[in-house]
Scaffold this motif. Structure first.
Motif, short mmCIF file in Angstrom:
data_model
loop_
_atom_site.label_atom_id
_atom_site.label_comp_id
_atom_site.label_asym_id
_atom_site.label_seq_id
_atom_site.Cartn_x
_atom_site.Cartn_y
_atom_site.Cartn_z
N ARG A 4 6.01 14.51 2.08
CA ARG A 4 4.72 14.42 2.77
C ARG A 4 3.56 14.48 1.77
O ARG A 4 2.55 13.80 1.93
CB ARG A 4 4.60 15.54 3.80
CG ARG A 4 5.54 15.37 5.00
CD ARG A 4 5.15 16.29 6.14
NE ARG A 4 5.30 17.70 5.78
CZ ARG A 4 6.37 18.44 6.02
NH1 ARG A 4 7.43 17.87 6.60
NH2 ARG A 4 6.42 19.72 5.68
N ALA A 5 3.72 15.29 0.73
CA ALA A 5 2.67 15.38 -0.29
C ALA A 5 2.49 14.05 -1.01
O ALA A 5 1.36 13.65 -1.34
CB ALA A 5 3.01 16.48 -1.28
N LEU A 6 3.59 13.33 -1.26
CA LEU A 6 3.50 12.03 -1.92
C LEU A 6 2.72 11.03 -1.08
O LEU A 6 2.08 10.11 -1.62
CB LEU A 6 4.90 11.48 -2.21
CG LEU A 6 5.72 12.24 -3.26
CD1 LEU A 6 7.14 11.68 -3.32
CD2 LEU A 6 5.05 12.13 -4.62
N LEU A 7 2.77 11.20 0.22
CA LEU A 7 2.03 10.30 1.12
C LEU A 7 0.57 10.70 1.25
O LEU A 7 -0.34 9.87 1.14
CB LEU A 7 2.70 10.28 2.50
CG LEU A 7 4.10 9.64 2.54
CD1 LEU A 7 4.82 10.02 3.83
CD2 LEU A 7 3.98 8.13 2.42
N THR A 8 0.32 11.99 1.49
CA THR A 8 -1.07 12.42 1.70
C THR A 8 -1.91 12.29 0.45
O THR A 8 -3.12 12.00 0.54
CB THR A 8 -1.11 13.87 2.21
OG1 THR A 8 -0.44 14.72 1.27
CG2 THR A 8 -0.44 13.99 3.58
N GLU A 9 -1.31 12.46 -0.73
CA GLU A 9 -2.12 12.36 -1.95
C GLU A 9 -2.54 10.93 -2.23
O GLU A 9 -3.40 10.69 -3.08
CB GLU A 9 -1.35 12.93 -3.13
CG GLU A 9 -0.15 12.11 -3.56
CD GLU A 9 0.67 12.80 -4.66
OE1 GLU A 9 1.47 12.11 -5.32
OE2 GLU A 9 0.51 14.04 -4.83
N ASP A 23 0.81 -1.21 0.00
CA ASP A 23 0.00 0.00 0.00
C ASP A 23 0.84 1.27 0.00
O ASP A 23 0.48 2.27 -0.61
CB ASP A 23 -0.98 0.01 1.17
CG ASP A 23 -0.32 -0.29 2.51
OD1 ASP A 23 0.88 -0.64 2.53
OD2 ASP A 23 -1.01 -0.20 3.55
N ILE A 24 2.01 1.22 0.66
CA ILE A 24 2.84 2.42 0.73
C ILE A 24 3.98 2.40 -0.28
O ILE A 24 4.63 3.42 -0.52
CB ILE A 24 3.41 2.61 2.15
CG1 ILE A 24 3.78 4.08 2.39
CG2 ILE A 24 4.59 1.68 2.43
CD1 ILE A 24 4.08 4.42 3.83
N ALA A 25 4.20 1.28 -0.93
CA ALA A 25 5.30 1.17 -1.89
C ALA A 25 5.22 2.21 -3.01
O ALA A 25 6.25 2.80 -3.38
CB ALA A 25 5.37 -0.24 -2.47
N PRO A 26 4.05 2.50 -3.60
CA PRO A 26 4.01 3.53 -4.66
C PRO A 26 4.49 4.89 -4.20
O PRO A 26 5.18 5.60 -4.95
CB PRO A 26 2.52 3.55 -5.05
CG PRO A 26 2.02 2.20 -4.72
CD PRO A 26 2.74 1.83 -3.45
N SER A 27 4.14 5.29 -2.98
CA SER A 27 4.61 6.58 -2.46
C SER A 27 6.13 6.59 -2.29
O SER A 27 6.80 7.56 -2.64
CB SER A 27 3.94 6.90 -1.12
OG SER A 27 2.55 7.05 -1.26
N LEU A 28 6.66 5.50 -1.76
CA LEU A 28 8.11 5.43 -1.56
C LEU A 28 8.84 5.35 -2.89
O LEU A 28 9.93 5.92 -3.05
CB LEU A 28 8.46 4.22 -0.68
CG LEU A 28 7.82 4.18 0.71
CD1 LEU A 28 8.39 3.03 1.52
CD2 LEU A 28 8.02 5.50 1.44
N LYS A 29 8.26 4.65 -3.85
CA LYS A 29 8.89 4.57 -5.17
C LYS A 29 8.89 5.95 -5.84
O LYS A 29 9.89 6.34 -6.48
CB LYS A 29 8.16 3.57 -6.05
CG LYS A 29 8.86 3.32 -7.40
CD LYS A 29 8.13 2.28 -8.21
CE LYS A 29 8.91 1.95 -9.48
NZ LYS A 29 9.16 3.14 -10.33
#
Length: 587
Positions: free
Chosen positions: A324-329, A69-75
């Motif tokens: 942070r924006a990559l996570l919240t979006e 679930d969080i891999a796309p944001s980290l990538k």
């Protein structure tokens, strides 16, 4: 944007995290990682990192495994760092992010093999705890938390309306009861042994149920019903919803109207679904646990200084404005920040649902382990051989009951038998001295599946009759040691893969067979008989004041189990179930 330096220190007067729920912020993590990096703190504070134009020629490679679930944001963050030549100590960051289920990574790390990643971001700290609890596991170092997401119950619109969303609020037990008791509101979940979302919700349910009358029975019933509607992983659970909003599949028994789900998963689903298919999210009023996405160093002792610094650098990028924006979006909450109303609304929440309450303190590890143990034996089914003392002392009366120890023991065993399903395998031995030639024990009912046909009835019928027929042997002594070893060796040799295997021994006395093996020999032989690939915990229950709990506990621990004592045989049922749950949580 060009090259970046490390983030500046926080400005004076800047708001800090809320005091109780935001303890493990990225700022704290920075200190931890700097410590791990062996002196990096001085370098960072002094601004001595050099950024050369040829950073890509000497890029620092980091392999990072992340929850899907969080891999796309980290990538996305890693790609941005690569595109913009973000450096650590003058060397470009080359972070390779792979999406992997947290349970799979945890299993690999528990095996103690050589890890193929330097950083791991599971969806919950429960995985880090599980790995760290095993002394043979790969060492992990927590370095803070990347994001968070509360866990609640997501419901399709028609079902949400019937439950009074959003005005009506529920506790965990009320919400689970409303869905589990009404077949029109089928509740689905991911397997709690593979899903932190499922496990955290189950822990809240069992913890809440523990404070009620018959809490253990209620919790087990909830787990049993929930286990019938589980899928293997979080990525599969959304596929169990009705395929359309027309109502044509609402009555399909294979489809769920409610799911144990994280806010972020509901956000992602709603972002791509039609408006009339948006899930509504209930946040239980007694506290929604949170996925906390710990940024974790894997076997930090093997990391080079450059790798440790690069891990720190990447973590600070995630705490930057862009990170942070990559996570919240993508629907994640940020550590130390209030929940965004827009995020919650997109995820299906709406006031007066208590979506912005501080999360409860994390459930203690023993509570999580107990919930996992109960789930394990509920889902896997069990294979249990019960060995009952039939010596003469079992004819002693139980004060205040008008019945003998054997009478009360039989009644308790029959009650315990009723809690097992047709898929469970149960058997029965009795022991005294020289019951079968020179043997102190006799196999009354071989261990088989309760639903199997045996003669004119089933294995359950045969066991019920055998329990009822148990009787003390006149002048019979207690041949405990030889019986224990023989029963344990048989249980290991007949191990049933895919089930929870255990051996339960009940005795009201100490070993009275002078011709048997010694206690030290018994302990030694049990240790030799244990097989990590065929785990069979020994659950020993001392019944009455003459039994030696200390001796039984020592014996049971030699075989990976536990010893217990009851003053009244009527307690046997609850003790057996409690011991099975305890043993199941360790498998």
């Amino acid at each position: 944007m060009g090259r970046h330096s490390l983030p500046d220190h926080p400005r004076a007067g800047a708001p800090g995290p809320r005091p109780r729920a935001r303890r493990r912020s990225v700022a704290i993590a920075t200190v931890l990682v700097l410590t791990v990096a062996g002196g990096t703190a001085v370098v960072v504070r002094g601004g001595l990192l050099s950024f050369g134009a040829s950073c890509r020629d000497r890029a620092v490679r980091l392999d990072l495994a992340a929850s899907p679930d969080i891999a796309p944001s980290l990538k996305a963050a890693a790609d941005r760092a690569r595109d913009e030549n973000v450096t650590s100590d003058g060397r470009c960051l080359d972070v390779r992010v792979r999406a992997r289920d947290s349970s799979e990574v945890a299993d690999d790390l528990r095996s103690g093999g050589k890890p193929d990643v330097q950083v791991w971001v599971p969806d919950s700290d429960v995985w880090v705890q599980r790995v760290s609890a095993d002394t043979t596991s790969t060492r992990l170092t927590r370095a803070g938390n990347v994001a968070s997401s509360p866990v609640g119950v997501a419901v399709v619109p028609s079902a949400a309306k019937s439950l009074g969303w959003p005005e009506k609020t529920y506790t965990w037990t009320e919400l689970a009861g409303a869905t589990l008791q009404d077949d029109r509101l089928r509740l689905g979940a991911a397997d709690a042994s593979r899903s932190a979302t499922g496990l955290l919700a189950l822990t809240r349910l069992t913890t809440a149920a523990a404070g009620t009358k018959d809490g253990g029975t209620q919790a087990a019933a909830m787990a049993k019903l929930l286990s019938q509607r589980t899928v293997d992983s979080d990525s599969q659970v959304l596929a169990t919803l009705p395929r359309d909003a027309s109502g044509s599949e609402q009555g399909n028994p294979k489809r769920n109207q409610a799911l144990l789900l994280s806010e972020q998963s509901a956000y992602t689903h709603n972002a791509s679904a039609d408006a009339d298919e948006h899930l509504r999210l209930f946040y239980p009023k007694d506290g929604a646990p949170r996925l906390d996405y710990p940024f974790t160093l894997v076997d930090d002792a093997r990391l080079t200084t450059d790798e440790s610094r690069a891990a720190l650098r990447f973590m600070t990028l995630l705490d930057s404005t862009e990170g942070r924006a990559l996570l919240t979006e993508r629907g994640f909450r940020l550590e130390g920040k209030d929940a965004s109303t827009a995020l919650v609304t997109r995820a299906g929440g709406r006031a007066p649902q208590p979506y912005d309450d501080d999360p409860p303190e994390p459930d203690p590890a023993p509570a999580v382990q107990e919930a996992l143990g109960m789930w394990t034996i509920t889902v896997q089914s069990a294979r249990i051989t019960t060995v009952v003392d039939a010596s003469a002392s079992m004819a002693e009366p139980v004060p205040g009951t008008g019945r003998t120890r054997m009478d009360v023991t039989k009644a308790s065993l029959l009650e315990a038998l009723a809690t097992f399903t047709s898929e469970d395998e149960i058997g029965l031995w009795e022991f005294s001295t020289k019951l079968d030639g020179n043997r102190d024990y006799k196999v009354l009912v071989p261990t088989k599946r309760l639903g199997d046909r045996v003669g004119d009835g089933t294995q359950r019928d045969r066991l019920s009759a055998a329990f009822t027929s148990l009787a003390p042997v006149p002048e019979g002594a207690t041949g405990l040691y030889d019986t224990t070893l023989a029963a344990y060796e048989e249980a290991v040799s007949s191990y049933a893969k895919g089930k929870f295997n255990a051996l339960v021994i009940l005795t009201d006395g100490v070993n009275e067979d002078p011709g048997s093996i010694s206690r030290s020999t018994l302990v030694s032989e049990l240790q030799k008989a244990t097989d990590p690939t065929r785990p069979v915990p020994l659950i020993a229950i001392a019944v009455g004041p003459e039994a030696d709990k200390t001796e039984l506990n020592q014996t049971a621990k030699a075989a990976g189990g536990s010893g217990h004592q009851v003053s009244n045989p009527s307690q046997i049922q609850s003790v057996i179930l409690k011991a099975i749950v305890q043993a199941g949580s360790q498998t």
